[in-house]
Design a protein around this motif. Structure first.
Motif, PDB file in Angstrom:
ATOM      1  N   TYR B  84       0.841  -1.187   0.000  1.00  0.00           N
ATOM      2  CA  TYR B  84       0.000   0.000   0.000  1.00  0.00           C
ATOM      3  C   TYR B  84       0.880   1.242   0.000  1.00  0.00           C
ATOM      4  CZ  TYR B  84      -3.335   3.489   1.716  1.00  0.00           C
ATOM      5  OH  TYR B  84      -4.116   4.605   1.867  1.00  0.00           O
ATOM      6  N   SER B  86       0.331   5.532   0.043  1.00  0.00           N
ATOM      7  CA  SER B  86      -0.642   6.617   0.068  1.00  0.00           C
ATOM      8  C   SER B  86      -0.061   7.860  -0.587  1.00  0.00           C
ATOM      9  CB  SER B  86      -1.039   6.938   1.505  1.00  0.00           C
ATOM     10  OG  SER B  86      -0.055   7.752   2.103  1.00  0.00           O
ATOM     11  N   LYS B  88       0.624  10.503   0.669  1.00  0.00           N
ATOM     12  CA  LYS B  88       1.596  11.207   1.522  1.00  0.00           C
ATOM     13  C   LYS B  88       2.957  10.514   1.505  1.00  0.00           C
ATOM     14  CE  LYS B  88      -1.749  13.031   4.845  1.00  0.00           C
ATOM     15  NZ  LYS B  88      -2.302  12.779   6.189  1.00  0.00           N
ATOM     16  N   SER B  90       4.276   8.421   3.080  1.00  0.00           N
ATOM     17  CA  SER B  90       4.378   7.660   4.322  1.00  0.00           C
ATOM     18  C   SER B  90       5.750   7.088   4.616  1.00  0.00           C
ATOM     19  CB  SER B  90       3.372   6.507   4.311  1.00  0.00           C
ATOM     20  OG  SER B  90       2.112   6.988   3.964  1.00  0.00           O
ATOM     21  N   LEU B  91       6.775   7.916   4.466  1.00  0.00           N
ATOM     22  CA  LEU B  91       8.100   7.494   4.914  1.00  0.00           C
ATOM     23  C   LEU B  91       8.400   8.263   6.194  1.00  0.00           C
ATOM     24  CD1 LEU B  91       9.753   7.746   1.426  1.00  0.00           C
ATOM     25  CD2 LEU B  91       9.234   5.636   2.629  1.00  0.00           C
ATOM     26  N   TYR B  92       9.281   7.704   7.023  1.00  0.00           N
ATOM     27  CA  TYR B  92       9.622   8.390   8.269  1.00  0.00           C
ATOM     28  C   TYR B  92      10.736   9.400   8.019  1.00  0.00           C
ATOM     29  CZ  TYR B  92       6.698   5.064  10.682  1.00  0.00           C
ATOM     30  OH  TYR B  92       5.632   4.340  11.104  1.00  0.00           O
ATOM     31  N   ASP B  94      12.506  11.234   9.958  1.00  0.00           N
ATOM     32  CA  ASP B  94      13.683  11.257  10.828  1.00  0.00           C
ATOM     33  C   ASP B  94      14.446   9.929  10.797  1.00  0.00           C
ATOM     34  OD1 ASP B  94      11.491  10.084  11.965  1.00  0.00           O
ATOM     35  OD2 ASP B  94      11.889  10.777  13.994  1.00  0.00           O
ATOM     36  N   LEU B  95      14.093   9.070   9.836  1.00  0.00           N
ATOM     37  CA  LEU B  95      14.858   7.851   9.638  1.00  0.00           C
ATOM     38  C   LEU B  95      15.592   7.969   8.305  1.00  0.00           C
ATOM     39  CD1 LEU B  95      13.357   6.729  12.056  1.00  0.00           C
ATOM     40  CD2 LEU B  95      12.724   4.735  10.743  1.00  0.00           C
ATOM     41  N   THR B  96      16.719   7.254   8.176  1.00  0.00           N
ATOM     42  CA  THR B  96      17.468   7.323   6.926  1.00  0.00           C
ATOM     43  C   THR B  96      16.778   6.457   5.871  1.00  0.00           C
ATOM     44  OG1 THR B  96      18.829   5.424   7.443  1.00  0.00           O
ATOM     45  CG2 THR B  96      19.637   7.564   8.200  1.00  0.00           C
ATOM     46  N   GLU B  99      17.157   2.876   6.814  1.00  0.00           N
ATOM     47  CA  GLU B  99      16.329   2.486   7.958  1.00  0.00           C
ATOM     48  C   GLU B  99      14.860   2.351   7.574  1.00  0.00           C
ATOM     49  OE1 GLU B  99      19.186   4.611  11.311  1.00  0.00           O
ATOM     50  OE2 GLU B  99      17.438   5.636  10.511  1.00  0.00           O
ATOM     51  N   PHE B 103      12.863  -1.038   8.055  1.00  0.00           N
ATOM     52  CA  PHE B 103      11.690  -1.055   8.926  1.00  0.00           C
ATOM     53  C   PHE B 103      10.484  -1.660   8.224  1.00  0.00           C
ATOM     54  CE2 PHE B 103       7.742   1.109  10.202  1.00  0.00           C
ATOM     55  CZ  PHE B 103       7.610   0.545  11.458  1.00  0.00           C
ATOM     56  N   TYR B 104      10.199  -1.159   7.009  1.00  0.00           N
ATOM     57  CA  TYR B 104       9.004  -1.661   6.309  1.00  0.00           C
ATOM     58  C   TYR B 104       9.163  -3.113   5.894  1.00  0.00           C
ATOM     59  CZ  TYR B 104       6.512   2.766   6.325  1.00  0.00           C
ATOM     60  OH  TYR B 104       5.825   3.873   6.723  1.00  0.00           O
ATOM     61  N   GLY B 106      10.821  -5.190   7.572  1.00  0.00           N
ATOM     62  CA  GLY B 106      10.708  -5.915   8.841  1.00  0.00           C
ATOM     63  C   GLY B 106       9.280  -6.142   9.261  1.00  0.00           C
ATOM     64  N   ILE B 107       8.413  -5.143   9.083  1.00  0.00           N
ATOM     65  CA  ILE B 107       7.041  -5.349   9.555  1.00  0.00           C
ATOM     66  C   ILE B 107       6.287  -6.322   8.645  1.00  0.00           C
ATOM     67  CG2 ILE B 107       6.861  -3.145  10.783  1.00  0.00           C
ATOM     68  CD1 ILE B 107       5.167  -2.069   8.571  1.00  0.00           C
ATOM     69  N   ASP B 163      -2.719   4.923  -3.679  1.00  0.00           N
ATOM     70  CA  ASP B 163      -3.783   5.908  -3.482  1.00  0.00           C
ATOM     71  C   ASP B 163      -3.274   7.286  -3.896  1.00  0.00           C
ATOM     72  OD1 ASP B 163      -6.070   7.162  -2.794  1.00  0.00           O
ATOM     73  OD2 ASP B 163      -5.942   6.773  -0.640  1.00  0.00           O
TER      74      ASP B 163
END
Lengths: 368, 250
Positions: B84, B86, B88, B90-92, B94-96, B99, B103-104, B106-107, B163
């Motif tokens: 998915y 969006s 926006k 939807s990346l963080y 304050d993360l490189t 990372e 992270f993604y 990993g989840i 989206d």
């Protein structure tokens, strides 16, 4: 489990890379402890006072010396007529004037009683109260040590009551409240802001679409804050022990367990706040207004609940911090065990369940 | 076309919010490896339909199967098999870059070695070597979009939902982005995309257009233009909206 670990690590990155969060998390507790410990104390030091000695005998001289030597007062003026009293107050030179009646030693020798008038500048009501109390205490101390010993016992009447026990240190009163405030602020404010931030940036949407369960997302988000809040609770206890010399009278294990319970309650409150709004600023304002002010003003932290009007007392009874502060005072100051705080503990536990229940309900409403 | 494998099957999907019907008996299929455009004005019911397909909302009634799983009972299995992205991104911030990828990945349950391999591949493919250790907020918008898309398909999902993925991006970057979409589709990933750029609708294999909770048209862009005697998808869209308004007035 692996994805959960990654989530918690990510959360720590957020915390350690945001200077504001770090500041709130680590500088604030220490700062507040020092502020409340040193600045907003009920102690006085070197208060400027004047003496009008109408007698100038051995005893009045001794009392004046004792006031000087107490460390609380700095006798900066000696005056010799009534008009001067008003003048020195108007100039703001002193906080208090101590007036010995004439023929002081003679009266006390003959009648066994003499009078001292204490006049304080009540434009600063708090300081006036304190200065007066301290003066009375010093005079009482003198009476006990020097005059009671002679036979028949002699007495000095001061015109003011002892309002505060000068031996009691201010910090003892402030540690429990400060701790409640720090824990509720960090746990509720930081978590609600952290969760709402994910909504604001749209990452929450992606997390919800991912295989992570909503409960995993929430627990992953709050886990770092539990750990950091416990560290904060410990540092407050250590600060009060080693900087202010306030030992914990009761069991450390019980105290820390109660802290953890209160932290979990604050976290669930933070989660609840985060479900009500999509903006970090609203979350912050809600946490500040709804949590910070009541914790300071309406919890028995600074102002005694018994003296409040009835409706405010009701608000205090609703405020969970009130119960935590009672628990802390019991364990830290009185050294009592679990039996004396089980009711308050139950109340906090009840609040925790209530907040979690409400959050889950709100969350489900949003999904269906 | 009809013989191809169906990855999304929707039959008589209805979604009510109180008295408001957001989705009114939607029926459509999406085939494997297809680029399926999902169009409609704001408030037409697109977002609700996507949320249902992603397992975020339960339908009021109707049958919905995504990636072979039922949305009523198997939303967790659906979530594992879709990606998915969006509008926006939807990346963080304050993360490189690294990372965010880790992270993604990993989840979605990828293992440590897999994550490392994927991360290297992805950074190399996007030519982001010099940015790998930099924070997301230092990256230009166009790169963010490509990175967000690559991350959305990092776990090789059956379907990826986009989206309005191109809002606020310049035309050149949009073109490059569509190249990435075609590449993913060629690799067998079904792409389900919403957009309000009508020129982008032309890039889709098939397009469905929603209005007031209903699907009012569903076909290939070429067929739609033919049947509405229109030169572009924009005209098709305007024609449909005009018809809809007329029928509302009558």
């Amino acid at each position: 489990m692996r994805s959960f670990k990654g989530f918690v690590i990510k959360e720590f990155y957020h915390i350690f890379r945001d200077k504001r969060t770090l500041l709130i998390l680590f500088a604030m507790p220490v700062l507040q402890m020092l502020l409340f410990g040193y600045v907003i104390t009920n102690e006085i030091k070197n208060a400027r006072i004047a003496v009008w000695d109408r007698s100038k005998d051995v005893i009045t001289q001794k009392i004046t010396d004792k006031l000087r030597g107490s460390g609380y007062f700095n006798v900066v003026l000696e005056i010799d007529n009534e008009e001067e009293i008003e003048q020195v107050f108007k100039k703001g030179e002193v906080k208090e004037v101590v007036v010995f009646e004439s023929n002081f030693a003679e009266k006390i020798g003959r009648e066994g009683v003499a009078k001292i008038n204490i006049i304080a500048d009540a434009s600063d009501a708090n300081t006036a109260n304190l200065v007066v109390s301290y003066t009375s205490a010093v005079i009482n101390d003198f009476t006990v040590k020097e005059l009671r010993a002679v036979d028949p016992p002699m007495k000095i009447n001061t015109e003011t009551r002892l309002l505060y026990n000068p031996e009691m240190k201010g910090v003892f009163m402030f540690v429990p409240g400060t701790m409640a405030m720090i824990l509720i602020l960090i746990s509720a404010l930081l978590t609600s802001v952290a969760i709402v931030r994910e909504k604001e940036t749209g990452t929450m949407e992606v997390l919800l679409v991912s295989p992570l369960k909503p409960s995993q997302i929430i627990i992953g988000k709050v886990t770092p804050y539990v750990a950091l809040s416990v560290i904060n609770a410990l540092s407050v206890i250590l600060l009060s022990r080693f900087v202010f010399g306030l030992p914990v009278q009761g069991s450390y294990t019980l105290l820390i367990t109660e802290c953890v319970l209160f932290i979990i309650m604050s976290l669930s409150l933070g989660i609840l706040i985060s479900t009500t709004t999509n903006s970090q600023q609203v979350a912050m304002m809600l946490s500040m207004v709804a949590l910070l002010l009541p914790t300071i003003m309406l919890s028995g932290f600074i102002f005694p609940i018994e003296n409040m009007p009835f409706w405010l007392q009701v608000v205090c009874r609703i405020n969970p911090s009130t119960y935590f502060i009672i628990i802390e005072k019991n364990i830290m100051l009185k050294g009592t065990g679990f039996l004396s705080v089980w009711k308050e503990t139950l109340v906090i536990l009840g609040y925790t369940l209530l907040f979690i229940g409400l959050s889950v309900k709100k969350f489900n409403v949003r999904l269906s | 076309m009809e013989n191809r494998e169906k990855v999304i099957i929707v039959r008589d999907l209805v979604k009510d919010f109180g008295g408001f019907r957001a989705n009114d008996h939607l029926t459509f299929d999406v085939y494997k490896g297809e680029v399926f455009g999902f169009l409609g004005a704001n408030g037409a019911g697109k977002t609700t339909a996507i949320k249902i397909l992603c397992g975020l909302l339960k339908p009021t009634s109707g049958q919905v199967r995504v990636a072979g799983f039922d949305v009523y009972k198997q939303s967790n299995l659906i979530k594992k098999n879709i990606g998915y992205m969006s509008q926006k991104f939807s990346l963080y911030e304050d993360l490189t870059v690294s990372e965010n990828i880790s992270f993604y990945a990993g989840i979605y349950g990828l293992g440590f070695r897999e994550i490392k391999k994927k991360r290297m591949e992805l950074i190399q493919k996007l030519g982001l070597e010099s940015y790998a250790g930099k924070l997301i907020k230092e990256l230009p918008l166009g790169w963010l979009q490509k990175l967000a898309f690559s991350i959305a398909i990092v776990h090789n999902p059956d379907i990826v939902f986009l989206d309005e993925p191109t809002s606020g991006v310049d035309p050149i970057t949009r073109r490059q982005f569509w190249m990435m979409i075609y590449e993913a589709a060629a690799n067998g990933i079904t792409v389900f995309v919403t957009t309000h750029y009508m020129d982008e609708a032309e890039y889709c294999d098939r397009v469905s257009i929603m209005a007031d909770g209903l699907i009012v048209a569903l076909d290939t862009p070429a067929n739609l233009k033919l049947s509405f005697r229109a030169k572009s998808m924009n005209e098709v869209f305007l024609e449909l909206v005009r018809n809809k308004n007329n029928s509302n007035q009558q």
